[in-house]
Design a protein around this motif. Structure first.
Motif, PDB file in Angstrom:
ATOM      1  N   LYS A 164       0.852  -1.184   0.000  1.00 36.09           N
ATOM      2  CA  LYS A 164       0.000   0.000   0.000  1.00 36.09           C
ATOM      3  C   LYS A 164       0.888   1.234   0.000  1.00 36.09           C
ATOM      4  O   LYS A 164       1.498   1.537   1.015  1.00 36.09           O
ATOM      5  N   PRO A 165       1.009   1.924  -1.119  1.00 37.57           N
ATOM      6  CA  PRO A 165       1.927   3.067  -1.187  1.00 37.57           C
ATOM      7  C   PRO A 165       1.597   4.112  -0.138  1.00 37.57           C
ATOM      8  O   PRO A 165       0.460   4.515   0.020  1.00 37.57           O
ATOM      9  N   ARG A 166       2.653   4.567   0.583  1.00 39.57           N
ATOM     10  CA  ARG A 166       2.450   5.541   1.644  1.00 39.57           C
ATOM     11  C   ARG A 166       2.314   6.948   1.076  1.00 39.57           C
ATOM     12  O   ARG A 166       1.699   7.805   1.676  1.00 39.57           O
ATOM     13  N   VAL A 167       2.899   7.211  -0.064  1.00 42.00           N
ATOM     14  CA  VAL A 167       2.700   8.482  -0.767  1.00 42.00           C
ATOM     15  C   VAL A 167       2.459   8.152  -2.229  1.00 42.00           C
ATOM     16  O   VAL A 167       3.254   7.469  -2.858  1.00 42.00           O
ATOM     17  N   SER A 168       1.355   8.621  -2.750  1.00 44.08           N
ATOM     18  CA  SER A 168       1.016   8.288  -4.127  1.00 44.08           C
ATOM     19  C   SER A 168       2.023   8.900  -5.097  1.00 44.08           C
ATOM     20  O   SER A 168       2.424  10.049  -4.951  1.00 44.08           O
ATOM     21  N   LYS A 169       2.426   8.110  -6.144  1.00 39.96           N
ATOM     22  CA  LYS A 169       3.322   8.628  -7.176  1.00 39.96           C
ATOM     23  C   LYS A 169       2.539   9.064  -8.404  1.00 39.96           C
ATOM     24  O   LYS A 169       3.097   9.271  -9.464  1.00 39.96           O
ATOM     25  N   LYS A 170       1.211   9.216  -8.231  1.00 41.07           N
ATOM     26  CA  LYS A 170       0.428   9.741  -9.338  1.00 41.07           C
ATOM     27  C   LYS A 170       0.953  11.128  -9.699  1.00 41.07           C
ATOM     28  O   LYS A 170       1.359  11.899  -8.839  1.00 41.07           O
ATOM     29  N   GLN A 171       0.890  11.428 -10.960  1.00 38.17           N
ATOM     30  CA  GLN A 171       1.440  12.693 -11.435  1.00 38.17           C
ATOM     31  C   GLN A 171       0.796  13.887 -10.730  1.00 38.17           C
ATOM     32  O   GLN A 171       1.453  14.882 -10.435  1.00 38.17           O
ATOM     33  N   SER A 172      -0.491  13.783 -10.405  1.00 41.20           N
ATOM     34  CA  SER A 172      -1.179  14.905  -9.758  1.00 41.20           C
ATOM     35  C   SER A 172      -0.591  15.191  -8.384  1.00 41.20           C
ATOM     36  O   SER A 172      -0.466  16.354  -7.984  1.00 41.20           O
ATOM     37  N   ALA A 173      -0.204  14.127  -7.661  1.00 46.26           N
ATOM     38  CA  ALA A 173       0.375  14.316  -6.333  1.00 46.26           C
ATOM     39  C   ALA A 173       1.743  14.977  -6.437  1.00 46.26           C
ATOM     40  O   ALA A 173       2.072  15.882  -5.666  1.00 46.26           O
ATOM     41  N   VAL A 174       2.537  14.523  -7.367  1.00 47.18           N
ATOM     42  CA  VAL A 174       3.862  15.109  -7.580  1.00 47.18           C
ATOM     43  C   VAL A 174       3.728  16.583  -7.961  1.00 47.18           C
ATOM     44  O   VAL A 174       4.480  17.437  -7.480  1.00 47.18           O
ATOM     45  N   GLU A 175       2.758  16.875  -8.815  1.00 52.58           N
ATOM     46  CA  GLU A 175       2.549  18.260  -9.242  1.00 52.58           C
ATOM     47  C   GLU A 175       2.107  19.144  -8.076  1.00 52.58           C
ATOM     48  O   GLU A 175       2.521  20.302  -7.968  1.00 52.58           O
ATOM     49  N   ASP A 176       1.262  18.599  -7.196  1.00 44.39           N
ATOM     50  CA  ASP A 176       0.830  19.362  -6.020  1.00 44.39           C
ATOM     51  C   ASP A 176       2.020  19.747  -5.149  1.00 44.39           C
ATOM     52  O   ASP A 176       2.140  20.886  -4.686  1.00 44.39           O
ATOM     53  N   ILE A 177       2.902  18.790  -4.904  1.00 41.68           N
ATOM     54  CA  ILE A 177       4.078  19.053  -4.076  1.00 41.68           C
ATOM     55  C   ILE A 177       5.001  20.053  -4.777  1.00 41.68           C
ATOM     56  O   ILE A 177       5.494  21.001  -4.165  1.00 41.68           O
ATOM     57  N   THR A 178       5.222  19.848  -6.065  1.00 35.44           N
ATOM     58  CA  THR A 178       6.105  20.734  -6.831  1.00 35.44           C
ATOM     59  C   THR A 178       5.568  22.161  -6.863  1.00 35.44           C
ATOM     60  O   THR A 178       6.311  23.123  -6.677  1.00 35.44           O
ATOM     61  N   ASP A 179       4.247  22.284  -7.073  1.00 41.55           N
ATOM     62  CA  ASP A 179       3.636  23.617  -7.105  1.00 41.55           C
ATOM     63  C   ASP A 179       3.808  24.338  -5.764  1.00 41.55           C
ATOM     64  O   ASP A 179       4.012  25.552  -5.719  1.00 41.55           O
ATOM     65  N   SER A 180       3.708  23.585  -4.657  1.00 38.18           N
ATOM     66  CA  SER A 180       3.855  24.199  -3.324  1.00 38.18           C
ATOM     67  C   SER A 180       5.259  24.692  -3.078  1.00 38.18           C
ATOM     68  O   SER A 180       5.468  25.634  -2.329  1.00 38.18           O
ATOM     69  N   LEU A 181       6.238  24.012  -3.682  1.00 36.73           N
ATOM     70  CA  LEU A 181       7.636  24.395  -3.484  1.00 36.73           C
ATOM     71  C   LEU A 181       8.108  25.474  -4.457  1.00 36.73           C
ATOM     72  O   LEU A 181       9.129  26.104  -4.241  1.00 36.73           O
ATOM     73  N   THR A 182       7.327  25.693  -5.531  1.00 42.03           N
ATOM     74  CA  THR A 182       7.780  26.579  -6.606  1.00 42.03           C
ATOM     75  C   THR A 182       8.023  28.016  -6.131  1.00 42.03           C
ATOM     76  O   THR A 182       8.976  28.668  -6.536  1.00 42.03           O
ATOM     77  N   GLY A 183       7.186  28.508  -5.236  1.00 42.32           N
ATOM     78  CA  GLY A 183       7.314  29.899  -4.812  1.00 42.32           C
ATOM     79  C   GLY A 183       8.437  30.155  -3.816  1.00 42.32           C
ATOM     80  O   GLY A 183       8.708  31.300  -3.485  1.00 42.32           O
ATOM     81  N   LEU A 184       9.061  29.087  -3.318  1.00 38.85           N
ATOM     82  CA  LEU A 184      10.133  29.260  -2.328  1.00 38.85           C
ATOM     83  C   LEU A 184      11.451  29.649  -2.998  1.00 38.85           C
ATOM     84  O   LEU A 184      11.693  29.294  -4.155  1.00 38.85           O
ATOM     85  N   LYS A 185      12.274  30.345  -2.250  1.00 37.67           N
ATOM     86  CA  LYS A 185      13.593  30.719  -2.757  1.00 37.67           C
ATOM     87  C   LYS A 185      14.545  29.566  -2.513  1.00 37.67           C
ATOM     88  O   LYS A 185      15.130  29.415  -1.453  1.00 37.67           O
ATOM     89  N   ILE A 186      14.663  28.733  -3.528  1.00 40.22           N
ATOM     90  CA  ILE A 186      15.491  27.519  -3.405  1.00 40.22           C
ATOM     91  C   ILE A 186      16.533  27.541  -4.501  1.00 40.22           C
ATOM     92  O   ILE A 186      16.229  27.717  -5.684  1.00 40.22           O
ATOM     93  N   SER A 187      17.762  27.367  -4.107  1.00 38.97           N
ATOM     94  CA  SER A 187      18.867  27.335  -5.088  1.00 38.97           C
ATOM     95  C   SER A 187      19.257  25.905  -5.335  1.00 38.97           C
ATOM     96  O   SER A 187      19.348  25.099  -4.419  1.00 38.97           O
ATOM     97  N   SER A 188      19.501  25.587  -6.585  1.00 35.71           N
ATOM     98  CA  SER A 188      19.862  24.207  -6.920  1.00 35.71           C
ATOM     99  C   SER A 188      21.335  23.976  -6.733  1.00 35.71           C
ATOM    100  O   SER A 188      22.107  24.928  -6.584  1.00 35.71           O
TER     101      SER A 188
END
Length: 338
Positions: free
Chosen positions: A314-338
């Motif tokens: 039973k996956p503990r965090v879904s790898k569906k594209q929508s879930a990944v996009e939700d997480i990515t969208d939440s992080l997009t506005g942060l000042k993060i340097s690669s």
């Protein structure tokens, strides 16, 4: 000199990592009778009539009074009762009382002095109050189970303060778990719901023990004495007590999960609640892990961070594209340097 405790983000992650390293919820406590785990239900006889269930365990009735109901509220009284002995310490909070709390409890603060129903009360610093409480538990000379009406409320403030003051290890050596009498009373007095009556302690005491017992309610010492009388009169069976008991390690684990959820909500307010909860269940994923994965690979990095669905039933965090996009969208506005 008291060592300064880590606080905020760093404090939370230190505690969470320690919990993971110790593999909560399993923990052990060495007692005089040998080594036990706090996963065991410690009471062994049939009912509350006549006092404690077992000589190996002390049931200590516990209650707090606070400046309000929110997470930022402060404690103004710690009360406990055990074996005809009362414990009470008043604390003058730094913040003012919410209007509802002041009206309900009778506590208020004026010019840095704490009053209860118009009379000044002697106060001690909050750290000292908790030290005295631990000494009271230690006087039982055996492992302790705290009995609390509406445990989630009181245990939240208790664990918060004991962790902040680095007294949690002392508490673990004394207390092995807690019983919540609110759901217990819902079970043993089902007729109240049918006639529209509530399960607040003051109302239970007034209806079952008599109005004269309810007159001093919302004083922690009065409340814990009344709670003990209420359970004795109800003659609560062992199996019912067992249903409403939680070991301390599970309570701590739940507390850390809630702290992590609140922390993620604060850092990533746009992250959907269902995704947040799935991240919490997959408790090896921290906020720092998410930020690092996003900085290194953006959406691909987040996707690689999540557990592999093929390796777990039973996956503990879904790898569906929508879930990944939700997480990515939440992080997009942060000042993060690669």
């Amino acid at each position: 000199m008291q060592r300064e405790s880590p606080s905020g983000e760093r404090y939370f992650h230190l505690r969470w990592k320690r919990a993971r390293r110790n593999k909560f919820p399993v923990s052990s406590y060495r007692l005089e009778s040998g080594e036990k785990t706090d996963m065991e239900f410690p009471l062994t006889s049939g009912n509350l009539q006549g006092g404690d269930h077992d000589s190996d365990c002390a049931m200590v009735y516990f209650d707090l009074e606070t400046t309000g109901l929110g997470n930022s509220a402060e404690i103004c009284q710690i009360g406990a009762y055990y074996a005809e002995k009362d414990f009470s310490r008043y604390v003058c909070p730094k913040r003012d009382f919410d209007s509802g709390a002041a009206e309900t409890t009778g506590f208020y603060k004026k010019d840095g002095i704490l009053y209860l129903r118009g009379e000044r009360v002697q106060t001690v610093p909050i750290f000292e109050a908790w030290l005295h409480f631990l000494e009271f538990l230690e006087s039982a000379s055996r492992s302790v189970v705290l009995v609390i009406h509406n445990r989630p409320f009181d245990s939240r403030f208790l664990l918060r303060d004991l962790l902040t003051f680095e007294l949690i290890d002392n508490f673990r050596r004394l207390c092995i778990g807690m019983i919540d009498t609110l759901p217990l009373c819902r079970e043993i007095f089902p007729e109240r719901k049918q006639v529209g009556k509530r399960y607040k302690l003051q109302e239970l005491v007034g209806d079952i023990l008599g109005k004269e017992h309810a007159s001093g309610s919302h004083n922690a010492v009065v409340d814990v004495r009344n709670l003990e009388k209420l359970l004795k009169q109800a003659n609560v069976e062992l199996e019912i007590l067992k249903k409403h008991y939680l070991p301390l390690s599970k309570l701590e684990y739940s507390y850390f999960k809630r702290k992590k959820e609140n922390f993620l909500k604060y850092k990533l307010p746009n992250l959907p609640r269902d995704i947040t909860k799935k991240i919490i269940v997959a408790d090896e994923i921290s906020y720092e892990d998410l930020v690092r994965a996003y900085a290194e690979g953006r959406e691909t990095g987040v996707k690689l961070l999540l557990p592999d669905e093929k390796k777990i039933r039973k996956p503990r965090v879904s790898k569906k594209q929508s879930a990944v996009e939700d997480i990515t969208d939440s992080l997009t506005g942060l000042k993060i340097s690669s």
